[in-house]
Design an enzyme around this catalytic site. Structure first.
Site, PDB file in Angstrom:
ATOM      1  N   LYS A   1       0.817  -1.230   0.000  1.00  0.00           N
ATOM      2  CA  LYS A   1       0.000   0.000   0.000  1.00  0.00           C
ATOM      3  C   LYS A   1       0.848   1.277   0.000  1.00  0.00           C
ATOM      4  CE  LYS A   1      -4.043  -2.093   2.062  1.00  0.00           C
ATOM      5  NZ  LYS A   1      -5.136  -2.052   3.017  1.00  0.00           N
TER       6      LYS A   1
ATOM      7  N   ASN B   1       3.223   0.437  18.969  1.00  0.00           N
ATOM      8  CA  ASN B   1       3.778  -0.484  17.973  1.00  0.00           C
ATOM      9  C   ASN B   1       5.067  -1.081  18.514  1.00  0.00           C
ATOM     10  OD1 ASN B   1       3.549  -1.551  15.228  1.00  0.00           O
ATOM     11  ND2 ASN B   1       5.506  -0.515  14.885  1.00  0.00           N
TER      12      ASN B   1
HETATM   13  P1  ATR Z   1       3.997  -3.218   6.873  1.00  0.00           P
HETATM   14  O1  ATR Z   1       4.660  -2.815   8.156  1.00  0.00           O
HETATM   15  O2  ATR Z   1       4.937  -3.754   5.849  1.00  0.00           O
HETATM   16  O3  ATR Z   1       3.032  -2.211   6.355  1.00  0.00           O
HETATM   17  P2  ATR Z   1       1.797  -4.614   7.913  1.00  0.00           P
HETATM   18  O4  ATR Z   1       1.400  -6.057   7.815  1.00  0.00           O
HETATM   19  O5  ATR Z   1       0.853  -3.594   7.428  1.00  0.00           O
HETATM   20  O6  ATR Z   1       3.176  -4.526   7.217  1.00  0.00           O
HETATM   21  O7  ATR Z   1       2.143  -4.266   9.426  1.00  0.00           O
HETATM   22  C1  ATR Z   1       2.481  -5.213  10.299  1.00  0.00           C
HETATM   23  C2  ATR Z   1       2.184  -4.667  11.694  1.00  0.00           C
HETATM   24  O8  ATR Z   1       2.088  -5.778  12.594  1.00  0.00           O
HETATM   25  C3  ATR Z   1       3.289  -3.785  12.224  1.00  0.00           C
HETATM   26  O9  ATR Z   1       2.737  -2.828  13.089  1.00  0.00           O
HETATM   27  C4  ATR Z   1       4.149  -4.802  12.976  1.00  0.00           C
HETATM   28  O10 ATR Z   1       4.955  -4.266  13.992  1.00  0.00           O
HETATM   29  P3  ATR Z   1       6.480  -3.822  13.652  1.00  0.00           P
HETATM   30  O11 ATR Z   1       6.388  -2.468  13.020  1.00  0.00           O
HETATM   31  O12 ATR Z   1       7.161  -3.812  14.970  1.00  0.00           O
HETATM   32  O13 ATR Z   1       7.037  -4.872  12.710  1.00  0.00           O
HETATM   33  C5  ATR Z   1       3.085  -5.656  13.595  1.00  0.00           C
HETATM   34  N1  ATR Z   1       3.586  -6.973  13.972  1.00  0.00           N
HETATM   35  C6  ATR Z   1       3.835  -8.008  13.151  1.00  0.00           C
HETATM   36  N2  ATR Z   1       4.286  -9.072  13.857  1.00  0.00           N
HETATM   37  C7  ATR Z   1       4.317  -8.688  15.165  1.00  0.00           C
HETATM   38  C8  ATR Z   1       4.680  -9.333  16.404  1.00  0.00           C
HETATM   39  N3  ATR Z   1       5.120 -10.603  16.432  1.00  0.00           N
HETATM   40  N4  ATR Z   1       4.569  -8.625  17.554  1.00  0.00           N
HETATM   41  C9  ATR Z   1       4.118  -7.346  17.537  1.00  0.00           C
HETATM   42  N5  ATR Z   1       3.760  -6.681  16.410  1.00  0.00           N
HETATM   43  C10 ATR Z   1       3.860  -7.332  15.238  1.00  0.00           C
END
Ligand code: ATR
Length: 264
Positions: A65, A149
């Site tokens: 996105k 976050n």
């Molecule tokens: P993108 O960051 O590429 O846009 P997204 O799927 O839209 O991808 O976002 C993933 C979200 O889930 C993020 O806020 C991510 O946190 P980080 O910025 O710290 O990566 C969060 N997320 C994914 N896995 C996680 C986990 N195991 N614990 C906490 N937050 C997680």
């Protein structure tokens, strides 16, 4: 035959083809809507396909996105404000990037009769969809927004775009009326969000942007403890309705039959 597409990675879970093809049939439109898994380096060629009318419209989902933003010719006001694009089309030979997640979220809340004015909202996650949710909530007159976050820098980036939001350390407690899971945690059935709400569950709305699975651990736990819960299914349906209207000039009906069809 007009070609439409949803792109993402992963993409297998997406219900967009099912919903759009259903509406295409209902409205007797000569079109087909498919899904395509791709990688970031494919995006340029994809836009070229729209320029050549090989594809008429595209929906963008995780994780593209943001990365699609510099590749379009023009952004709608909402896509510009959020730097997030989920819908693409061509107008006057220009590729336009639009954002129907914002309207989709607003309509979903209206559908369930939840009024956010005077509500304290706590958002978990700073990924692709968080900016759209913040923009939508502010537009609807929310009292205040806190956001947490795991990677704090990404939350601080969002604060640059929306200075009035309050950043909370990951794992810290705050008071809220509505909490929104905008992380990808929950897509896998075994995922759990390691936050302890101190049994602070009564008279709260727990909202998960995820709709597949229909009840994440985040939602089942909250439901057991007595909170109201809502998943992202309606937001998904309404963002699709807005995109459909942009592309085809007709507004497809959203009724219990449509919602049931998606659940089957
Ligand atoms: P993108 O960051 O590429 O846009 P997204 O799927 O839209 O991808 O976002 C993933 C979200 O889930 C993020 O806020 C991510 O946190 P980080 O910025 O710290 O990566 C969060 N997320 C994914 N896995 C996680 C986990 N195991 N614990 C906490 N937050 C997680």
């Amino acid at each position: 035959m007009k070609n439409f597409l949803v792109i993402g990675n992963p993409i297998s879970h997406s219900l967009s083809p099912k919903l759009h093809n259903y509406w295409i049939k209902v409205h007797n439109i000569n079109a087909i809507y498919e899904k395509r898994k791709l990688v970031e380096s494919d995006l340029k060629n994809l836009i070229a396909e729209v320029k050549l009318n090989k594809i008429v419209g595209i929906n963008i989902t995780v994780p593209f996105k943001k990365s699609i933003v510099p590749l379009v010719d023009e952004l709608s006001e909402s896509a510009n404000k959020t730097q997030s694009v989920n819908t693409i089309y061509k107008k006057n030979e220009k590729i336009i990037g639009d954002n129907t997640d914002i309207g989709g979220f607003e309509k979903a809340l209206k559908h369930v009769g939840y009024n956010v004015s005077n509500k304290k909202v706590f958002i978990l996650g700073a990924g692709g969809v968080s900016a759209s949710i913040i923009y939508s909530l502010e537009k609807m007159g929310v009292k205040n927004i806190s956001l947490s976050n795991r990677t704090k820098e990404k939350a601080l980036e969002l604060k640059k775009m929306f200075p009035s939001i309050n950043i909370v350390n990951w794992g810290d407690h705050i008071d809220f009326d509505m909490i929104i899971n905008a992380t990808s945690l929950g897509l896998n059935k075994t995922d759990r969000i390691e936050l302890n709400f101190n049994d602070n569950y009564k008279n709260k709305l727990f909202y998960d942007i995820i709709y597949n699975p229909s009840k994440t651990k985040f939602l089942t736990t909250a439901e057991t403890k007595g909170s109201d819960i809502e998943n992202g299914k309606l937001m998904f349906i309404y963002q699709a309705q807005l995109a459909f209207e942009i592309w085809h000039g007709v507004k497809p009906k959203i009724d219990t039959e449509t919602i049931k069809f998606l659940n089957d």
